[in-house]
Every structure is written in structure tokens, then in C-alpha cells.
Motif scaffolding. Structure first.
Motif, short mmCIF file in Angstrom:
data_model
loop_
_atom_site.label_atom_id
_atom_site.label_comp_id
_atom_site.label_asym_id
_atom_site.label_seq_id
_atom_site.Cartn_x
_atom_site.Cartn_y
_atom_site.Cartn_z
N SER A 248 -5.36 7.51 4.55
CA SER A 248 -5.94 6.67 3.29
C SER A 248 -4.90 5.88 2.74
CB SER A 248 -6.59 7.39 2.47
OG SER A 248 -7.38 8.69 3.04
N THR A 249 -5.62 3.91 2.42
CA THR A 249 -5.42 3.12 1.78
C THR A 249 -5.75 3.15 0.44
OG1 THR A 249 -5.56 1.58 2.56
CG2 THR A 249 -3.11 2.97 3.32
N ASP B 156 -7.76 1.12 -0.70
CA ASP B 156 -9.11 0.66 -0.23
C ASP B 156 -9.73 1.10 1.03
OD1 ASP B 156 -6.97 -0.39 1.13
OD2 ASP B 156 -7.84 -2.41 1.16
N ARG B 157 -8.85 2.00 1.72
CA ARG B 157 -9.73 2.62 3.42
C ARG B 157 -9.54 3.57 3.49
NH1 ARG B 157 -7.92 -0.97 8.22
NH2 ARG B 157 -5.25 -1.71 6.92
N THR B 158 -9.60 4.58 5.03
CA THR B 158 -9.71 5.98 4.93
C THR B 158 -9.68 5.55 6.82
OG1 THR B 158 -9.55 7.37 3.04
CG2 THR B 158 -9.86 8.27 5.13
N GLU B 159 -8.99 5.54 7.52
CA GLU B 159 -9.59 5.88 9.03
C GLU B 159 -9.36 7.39 9.22
OE1 GLU B 159 -7.62 2.74 10.69
OE2 GLU B 159 -9.08 1.34 9.75
N ASP B 160 -9.79 7.99 10.35
CA ASP B 160 -9.72 9.09 11.25
C ASP B 160 -8.67 8.89 12.93
OD1 ASP B 160 -10.27 9.83 9.34
OD2 ASP B 160 -12.68 10.51 9.99
N PRO C 233 0.81 5.10 1.50
CA PRO C 233 -0.32 5.37 2.33
C PRO C 233 -0.75 7.02 2.10
CG PRO C 233 1.30 5.42 2.99
CD PRO C 233 1.77 5.02 2.15
N ASP D 289 0.53 -1.02 0.14
CA ASP D 289 -0.14 -0.03 -0.18
C ASP D 289 0.62 1.55 0.17
OD1 ASP D 289 -2.28 -1.74 0.31
OD2 ASP D 289 -2.37 -1.48 2.25
N HIS E 268 -6.49 12.16 9.13
CA HIS E 268 -6.95 11.51 8.67
C HIS E 268 -6.26 10.64 7.39
CE1 HIS E 268 -10.77 13.90 8.25
NE2 HIS E 268 -9.58 14.89 8.22
#
Length: 722
Positions: free
Chosen positions: A156-157, A159-163, A101, A99, A154
């Protein structure tokens, strides 16, 4: 006791010990007397259970370890990230090995951070297997120019994002200008105990306003430290202890002064007469020198407040009330709903048929009672608004007469296990454990404060929002905040349900984040933070407080080493200094061994009465010796104390004045000659804790109107202003 001062490698390798340490549970500790203790397995298993972790079997322990590691590496970024203003910092990012990021920051005000964010691989970092794939660690640099605030990170990769909540705090709380080259002094007060002739039997927020203004005008004090005024029960019986609130987020509305509510003046003559009659029914309690009767007060005052509430309010006031409700949001609904349920269904009890056990915030029964009694629900919202208004008015009055600080609010360690905070948001608290203290020289059987501890896992998951909101609210009503048992921001002594205080363990919290929140909120408010750091305190705590600009506490009776009192000139400057605390008798009582008499009478000694009396006598003589050696007391007193009690109390305060401490506090009980202790730790109703009215050396009530003209008080004022 063992000679071993650290855990052996064999013990540290045990899976249970590894699991406990992964969740910041201390598996050993040093007591106040440098006695070393290792925590028993059954205690660790129970505390892990309170955190929601099963460690009841070897297999469960191994599964828990694996689960924690999997959760850690499966997240792109930790849910809470801490950063210090003006410094660059780094945070780990966990991504798949293929990935790429990216990261961005949304500032607290909703705008994007426009600086550059860099994520770099960590050379030599080990890849971790997670759910059949491999996760690598990279490092994100948080720039030094990020402004203070509660931001959102935030990550992100493809396929997804996390906060993550990004807490950016100043490194240190700046000293007030008036404290840079000087010190400030003020008073310590148990607000409920100081009544005026117009009180309803218990001191209230109007009494506080008057106390603050008179303290400045008649003694030149710059603050008044008051007991916690956190929220309590809505109906009698009321819990006496201000340190066992039902919510730390809100204010105790039993301190409202009905006659100071704007809507009171709109009442008809008949309704005003009803309020006056209710007041007159409890006014005689103002001159009762024996006990504070909160229940009688509230029985009358609540009826008066209902009369005022039902008259309604004008358009401007309605708009103010609506804004208050909107600003408080769901937190106010939690407290008001709990009050309504308590009002209609009775006191919470720990049995299966009680409403607090059967129902939660989403239960149909709770929704129905809100719909059934909308006016009563609104009444409890209104009470909280009025209480907040009156507390803020007292602080504003203090500033208007020139107080540098005004109110110094006191933050309790925790909340009542059956209070609104725990009922509405049980996930915020550990289940099956309470907070207390291990045995020490002052409480030889240890202490259980009965309060459920905040869950450190939940704090991190939610960006510490519960703690942030509480600190912010306190600084809206005060110029300084004293944190009771500030060691609790570092570690708390958890006692599993059903065990004695000695059978507990320390659970550690992320003190950098919690001290950072204090620094952020205090800096924004231009306020001061004091941390009560008495008792068994690790050496690193005092330094951490100083590094953050947080003052510790120096209590004259505790400033001793090996039986010798430390001269005040050697006390640390970054401290709030006082002669005693609310957990000791006033100076007059302590000098006449009131603490010995209480503990003997109530069976609170962990040693023989003769030994305790002997140590108290030695302590007494050592104090007098220090006061004489430092020139605060006539040496002739050493041979004959008879008739010299006031001279000794004066000397104690001359010593206090001579310390370099930035803040110095004088207790009103010492200023009027009170002998009785306000609280005896380790007791509940065995001693009338938090129910002692302010009285003089002869047992006569001291009303607020007469307080600052008291001759003994003015003697201490002259000492502190010299």
C-alpha cells in the motif's frame, strides 16, 4: 547451419528481438545435434501476436516495448511473488518517489502474518517516468519463517493498495522413506488396453483397482504408471489419444464401472437386467485383440449410467455429491456446461456457424440451454463425481494392500484446442499458436501436438491458479505424478498457426514458480513427482529437477552417447528408469525393428530408408554389446540371436534392475510379449494410436484375470524382485 553459436550484438539490438526477449520468447536455440538456429522475424511476429502483442510494424514494436515497461513500473508489485520456505527473499516494489509504502501478508488460512516486513530503498536505482510522474524501486524482504502455502501480499501507499499471490513453497520434495536407501519398482500400463472379462470392452477404474491390488500381492510392485485419465468428450466419437484431453482439471468419466456405483445396487430387477443387457452387447469386445472400440463401449455404457443416475440417491450420498459440486465450483460448471452443449448441439468445429465459435460462457444461448436441460447438466456433474470416486477408490485400495505409491498419474502437456478449458477460459491460452517439438533424431520432421499453450502472462496475472488447481487435483487421486514433457515448465516450442513444426520458437516460462508449486503440492500429499525430460533438454533442466527433488527419466534405449550405450550402473539415481516408452514399440517389437517398419510404411523418415535401417541395426548391436559387456547377456547371442528373444528381453530388465535409479518401471507389454507399438508420434489415424489391446506374442488377448499368472511376466517379476 552457421558456425555462430550466439546472436550478434547487432541482432540483439534490434527492436523486434528486444521485444521478443522482454516477453521471454527465445530468438535462437540449439538443436539436439548442437546445430544453431536463429528464429525468423515472421515467426517472432506471429508468436507475439499469439500473446496479444502487435509487432506487425516498426512503430507497433516501439509502442509495445513502451507499453510493457509502463505496465511493469506502474504496478506496486508483480501479481505473482515466489518465495522458498526457510530462505529470505526480496521483491521489487514500484512507488512514486515521494510515497512511503507499507506491506502485510494474509496467510492461506485467512489469518495475518505477524512477523515484521521491511521495505528499503534500492541504492542507485534508476527512477522511471510513468504517465508524467516518476517511479522509484524499493525492495521488500520476505522473511525466512513464512510458512508454506498460497498467501496474499498486500502493498500500500497513501492512495492505493495492490495485492499479489505469494507462493511460498518448500525448496525440495522429500524422498519417501522407502526410497531413501532403496529403490521401488512398478508397472507401466495403458489402462484402456487391459480388460477383464467384466469390462465393457475397454479397461476401466474397477480394472485399475484390481490391477493395483494384484500387482502388489502377486508381483510385490509398489506403483502402476498409467496413461493420462484427464477428461474427454461426453459423446462419441471419442478422441483416442489420452494426451489430447478436453480438460486436465477433471477425470475421464468413460472409465467408470457402472456396476461399482452404489446406486446400481438399488436398481429394480428390471433395470438391472437392462444394464446387464447393455453390458453383454459390448462384452465380446473384451476378447478382440485387434482394436479398442471406445465408441461402442461408450454408446452402451452411457445408457447404463443414465439408468443408474435417474434412480436418484439417498440423503447421505446426496450430501456427498453436493459437497463435491461446491468444492469444484465454477470449474465443474465449465466442464459440465461444455458437455451439455456438445451433447445437444454436436461436436465443436472450427467454423463460424459452430456453437463453440459463436457462443461463450456468458452467451444467452448457453444460459438458456442450461435452463432447458437441467437434468442432463446434473448428469454430467454426477458422472464427474462418480469417476473421481472410483479413481480415488483404486488409489485407496492400492495403499490398503501395502503399495508405497499406488497410482502414478500422468499429466498431459496440454489440452484439446476445442475442449472445455479453452472454450470457457480462452484468456488462459495463447491464441494462434500450438505446442510441439522441433526436429530431432527421433522425429525428423518435428511435431505439432495441436494443443494451445498456456499464456505465461495470464499465469502470472492470476497467481498460477490454473496450474495450482490441476496439480492439487491430481495428487488427490494418486501417490505420484509424472509430468509429460516437463521441459514445458521451462520452455515450450510454439508453432504459429499455419506454419510447419520447424517454423516455431521456444517461449520460456517461470520454471521456479511451477516447480515450486509441484514441490508444495507433492510435499503436502506425501507424493512423488517424475518429470519426463527426454529429447532436446538444456543442461540446466536436469539439475533444476534434482534440486527440487523431482525425478527425471532414464530410458534404456535412449541412454547412449556417440553410438555407445551407457551401462546402467552409471545412470543418475534421481530418475524413473524403464526399458522403453509408450512412443516406442515394446521390447520384442523394437528388437525386431518394428519402429523401422512403421516409419518406412508411413513415410515418416527425414533420411533415406537404407540409412535409417542401417542406424537401427547399429543401435541394436550396440545394445547387445553393452548387455554382454556388463554380464547381463550370454555373449554367444551376439553371433546368433535366433530363438533368444526372451533372453535378450530378460537381459534388458536385468540391466534395468542393476541401475541406481530410485524408481524402475516394467511395461506390461514387455511382460507378455506384445510386439505392436501403442503410439507412433507424428501420426493420427495413419496408425491406430492408443487403440491397441494388450496381447501376447501370438496375438492372443491377455485378460486381467490371466495377467499375473503369465509365465513371461513372472520371469520379469523374479528379475525385479531379486
Amino acid at each position: 547451419m552457421t558456425e555462430e553459436q550466439t546472436e550478434s550484438p547487432q541482432r540483439l539490438a534490434r527492436p523486434l528481438i528486444r521485444l521478443a526477449k522482454m516477453l521471454s520468447i527465445g530468438t535462437s536455440y540449439m538443436g539436439m545435434s548442437h546445430d544453431y538456429h536463429e528464429i525468423d522475424d515472421d515467426v517472432l511476429v506471429d508468436i507475439l501476436a499469439a500473446l496479444g502483442v502487435d509487432a506487425s510494424t516498426p512503430q507497433a514494436i516501439e509502442e509495445a516495448i513502451a507499453s510493457i515497461l509502463r505496465q511493469k513500473h506502474a504496478r506496486l508489485v508483480s501479481p505473482t511473488v515466489f518465495h522458498t520456505v526457510g530462505e529470505a527473499s526480496e521483491v521489487d516494489v514500484h512507488i512514486g518517489i515521494m510515497d512511503v509504502p507499507t506491506a502485510s501478508i494474509t496467510l492461506e488460512n485467512g489469518t495475518p502474518y505477524t512477523g515484521m516486513l521491511h521495505i528499503e530503498p534500492v541504492v542507485g536505482a534508476k527512477a522511471h517516468s510513468v504517465d508524467g510522474g516518476f517511479v522509484a524501486t524499493q525492495r521488500l524482504e520476505i522473511p525466512a519463517d513464512l510458512p508454506a502455502g498460497y498467501h496474499t501480499l498486500h502493498v500500500s501507499t497513501a492512495d492505493r493498495t495492490e495485492d499479489a499471490t505469494l507462493i511460498c513453497a518448500p525448496a525440495k520434495i522429500p524422498l519417501l522413506d522407502s526410497m531413501t536407501d532403496h529403490s521401488l519398482w512398478g508397472w507401466m500400463a495403458q489402462l484402456y488396453s487391459i480388460r477383464s472379462s467384466q469390462s465393457w470392452g475397454v479397461g476401466d477404474f474397477e480394472d485399475l483397482r484390481e490391477m493395483l491390488t494384484q500387482a502388489k500381492m502377486k508381483s510385490n510392485a509398489d506403483f502402476v504408471l498409467i496413461n493420462p485419465v484427464h477428461a474427454g468428450e461426453p459423446v462419441s466419437p471419442l478422441t483416442p489419444s489420452p494426451y489430447l484431453p478436453v480438460s486436465r482439471r477433471f477425470v475421464n468419466f468413460t472409465y467408470i464401472c457402472p456396476e461399482n456405483i452404489p446406486e446400481y445396487y438399488a436398481l429394480s430387477d428390471d433395470l438391472k437386467a437392462q444394464v446387464r443387457e447393455l453390458h453383454e452387447s459390448v462384452a465380446p469386445h473384451n476378447i478382440d485383440a485387434h482394436r479398442i472400440d471406445r465408441d461402442s463401449m461408450w454408446h452402451a455404457k452411457m445408457r447404463a449410467l443414465w439408468i443408474i443416475f435417474q434412480t436418484g440417491m439417498g440423503e447421505d450420498r446426496r450430501e456427498q455429491f453436493d459437497r463435491y459440486k461446491q468444492d469444484c465450483g465454477n470449474e465443474l460448471e465449465a466442464y459440465a456446461t461444455w458437455c451439455l452443449c456438445y451433447d445437444k448441439w454436436g461436436a465443436p468445429k472450427n467454423n463460424p456457424d459452430n456453437w463453440e465459435v459463436k457462443y461463450n460462457r456468458d452467451s444467452p444461448e448457453v444460459i438458456k440451454i442450461r435452463e432447458q436441460f437441467p437434468e442432463t447438466l446434473e448428469f454430467y456433474r454426477w458422472l464427474e463425481w462418480i469417476a473421481t470416486e472410483q479413481l480415488q477408490a483404486a488409489q485407496n485400495a492400492a495403499r490398503q494392500v501395502g503399495m508405497k505409491i499406488g497410482i502414478m498419474a500422468d499429466m498431459a502437456v496440454g489440452v484439446h484446442p476445442q475442449g472445455s478449458d479453452v472454450w470457457w477460459n480462452p484468456e488462459r491460452f495463447a491464441k494462434g499458436a500450438t505446442v510441439g517439438a522441433p526436429p530431432d533424431m527421433f522425429n525428423q520432421q518435428g511435431q505439432d501436438w495441436s494443443q494451445p499453450p498456456l499464456n505465461p502472462i495470464e499465469l502470472e496475472r492470476t497467481g498460477y491458479k490454473t496450474y495450482r488447481d490441476m496439480v492439487h487435483t491430481m495428487f488427490t487421486n494418486a501417490g505420484a505424478v509424472r509430468i509429460d514433457h516437463i521441459l514445458g515448465l521451462f520452455r515450450l516450442w510454439w508453432i504459429p498457426e499455419g506454419k510447419e513444426p520447424v517454423d516455431g520458437a521456444y517461449v520460456y516460462y517461470d520454471h521456479k514458480v511451477m516447480l515450486g508449486i509441484l514441490a508444495l503440492e507433492a510435499t503436502r500429499a506425501g507424493g512423488v513427482v517424475v518429470g519426463e525430460d527426454l529429447g532436446v533438454v538444456p543442461s540446466n533442466v536436469a539439475q533444476a529437477l534434482t534440486d527440487h527433488g523431482i525425478l527425471g527419466c532414464a530410458v534404456e534405449w535412449f541412454e547412449q552417447m556417440d553410438g555407445v550405450f551407457i551401462p546402467p550402473k552409471h545412470w543418475r539415481p534421481y530418475a524413473l528408469a524403464s526399458v522403453n516408452t509408450h512412443d516406442l514399440p515394446p521390447a520384442a517389437g523394437y528388437l525386431e525393428y518394428e519402429h523401422v517398419k512403421i516409419r518406412e510404411r508411413l513415410g515418416l523418415l527425414g533420411e533415406s530408408a537404407i540409412a535409417f535401417e542401417s542406424s537401427a541395426h547399429s543401435e541394436h548391436q550396440a545394445m547387445l554389446q553393452m548387455l554382454c559387456d556388463e554380464g547381463f547377456l550370454d555373449p554367444q547371442v551376439l553371433g546368433n540371436e535366433e530363438g533368444r528373444l526372451e533372453d535378450i528381453i530378460d537381459a534388458l530388465h536385468k540391466a534395468l534392475k542393476a541401475s541406481p535409479c530410485k524408481l524402475k518401471a516394467v511395461a506390461f507389454v514387455d511382460a507378455v510379449g506384445e510386439h505392436r507399438a501403442e503410439n507412433q508420434p507424428g501420426t493420427n489415424n495413419e496408425y491406430p494410436n492408443w487403440r491397441i489391446p494388450l496381447a501376447d506374442e501370438n496375438g492372443n488377448v491377455v485378460l486381467l484375470e490371466d495377467l499375473f499368472s503369465n509365465d513371461r511376466l513372472q520371469r520379469l517379476v523374479q528379475i525385479m524382485n531379486a
